[in-house]
Design an enzyme around this catalytic site. Sequence first.
Site, short mmCIF file in Angstrom:
data_model
loop_
_atom_site.label_atom_id
_atom_site.label_comp_id
_atom_site.label_asym_id
_atom_site.label_seq_id
_atom_site.Cartn_x
_atom_site.Cartn_y
_atom_site.Cartn_z
N HIS A 50 33.57 33.32 46.18
CA HIS A 50 33.11 34.20 45.08
C HIS A 50 33.07 35.68 45.53
O HIS A 50 31.99 36.31 45.52
CB HIS A 50 31.73 33.76 44.55
CG HIS A 50 31.46 34.25 43.15
ND1 HIS A 50 30.70 33.53 42.24
CD2 HIS A 50 31.83 35.38 42.51
CE1 HIS A 50 30.62 34.22 41.10
NE2 HIS A 50 31.28 35.35 41.24
N ILE B 75 39.09 32.95 38.70
CA ILE B 75 38.19 33.99 39.22
C ILE B 75 37.05 34.21 38.24
O ILE B 75 36.33 35.21 38.33
CB ILE B 75 38.91 35.33 39.49
CG1 ILE B 75 39.63 35.83 38.23
CG2 ILE B 75 39.85 35.24 40.66
CD1 ILE B 75 40.03 37.31 38.31
N GLU C 29 28.48 26.00 42.88
CA GLU C 29 28.60 26.78 44.12
C GLU C 29 27.22 27.22 44.63
O GLU C 29 26.32 27.39 43.83
CB GLU C 29 29.51 28.01 43.90
CG GLU C 29 28.98 29.00 42.89
CD GLU C 29 29.98 30.14 42.59
OE1 GLU C 29 31.15 29.87 42.31
OE2 GLU C 29 29.55 31.30 42.63
N GLY D 142 39.89 39.81 28.31
CA GLY D 142 38.98 40.96 28.26
C GLY D 142 39.50 42.04 29.20
O GLY D 142 40.71 42.10 29.49
N ARG E 110 34.35 31.68 36.38
CA ARG E 110 33.09 31.01 36.73
C ARG E 110 33.38 29.55 37.04
O ARG E 110 34.27 28.95 36.42
CB ARG E 110 32.10 31.03 35.56
CG ARG E 110 31.30 32.31 35.41
CD ARG E 110 30.27 32.48 36.53
NE ARG E 110 29.52 33.71 36.38
CZ ARG E 110 29.87 34.89 36.90
NH1 ARG E 110 30.96 34.99 37.61
NH2 ARG E 110 29.12 35.96 36.73
#
Length: 329
Positions: free
Chosen positions: A289, A240, A271, A158, A242
């Site tokens: 994150h 990076i 997390e 994307g 999920r």
Amino acid sequence: MTVNKPRILVARRIFPEVVERLRTHFEVQSNDEDVAWGAAELAERLADKDGALTTGSQRIDAQLLAACPRLKIVANMAVGYNNFDVDAMSEAGVVGTNTPDVLTETTADFGFALVLATARRMTEAEHYLRAGRWQHWSYDMFAGAEVHGSTLGILGMGRIGQAIARRGAHGFGMRVLYHNRSRLAPEVEAECRAAYVSKEDLLAQADHLVLVLPYTAESHHAIGAAELARMKPTATLVNIARGGIVDDAALARALKERRIAAAGLDVFEGEPSVHPGLLEVPNVVLTPHIASATVATRLAMASLAADNLIAFFKEGRALTPVPGTAATT
Ligand code: 8YV
């Protein structure tokens, strides 16, 4: 006649100036202490609200929506929206919005930083230095993998995947391979200098594999023991996207047994808990994150979420609605 302003819940602490701007349009309740509300408390606080500004950690599902009859819009301060049950929101006529574009380049910068830090063993080396263990130079001390000129693999092509591809191809002379649900238009492939391959070929050929795909039922454990086994023993893996896209237990085993060289992880299953096996191995760079965390980008994300609420209530149309949820009042 006094017209009641729409009531908005800001579910996490965000920039005070953005909250102030919301207050000029709405009656706002904000979580200034930044307490982590559970599902029941969130539902209670949302029960009399018309709209909400959320982050990726508030789940919006049928159970919550049933308790919030006035709710019309939830503006996520995140590009990912796996915290939304899109079908339940559409059923309830609730619009969901996200924050595309404003974080693309910043997040791609961080993804690339993790590729470099992981390949060049930067945090492992820093820990060694801080522990006072650096006595002398040695030819193979923290010798890592080459980044420039190597093969960059991207799973999920994307906006952010494409921005990482451009960095790799144009900045580091890398051969870029990608796999995505759908193949990109030839002109986009040419601009990113990226070649489409099967997932199997991507796993087998990448020297550095970056995950940038959305988290869905289909992408759950897209990288597990079988996929890790297909990768080169010298390869690195960066996530990076999920937590949940990688089977963290399988990854911890693969890192321990050196079946891949190293990993760089910004997101984790469950997390803020981190699989204990990942904390034990040296060959992993771990960050909490923060891929979108620059002051300017986080402000842009919060502002876009606020703009969505304002446009929706003032003009009847959200700016960046999530596909599958209604865009208008
Ligand atoms: C957010 C993210 O910081 O935008 C996303 O999807 O993962 C991050 O940029 C996080 O989701 C909190 O909203």
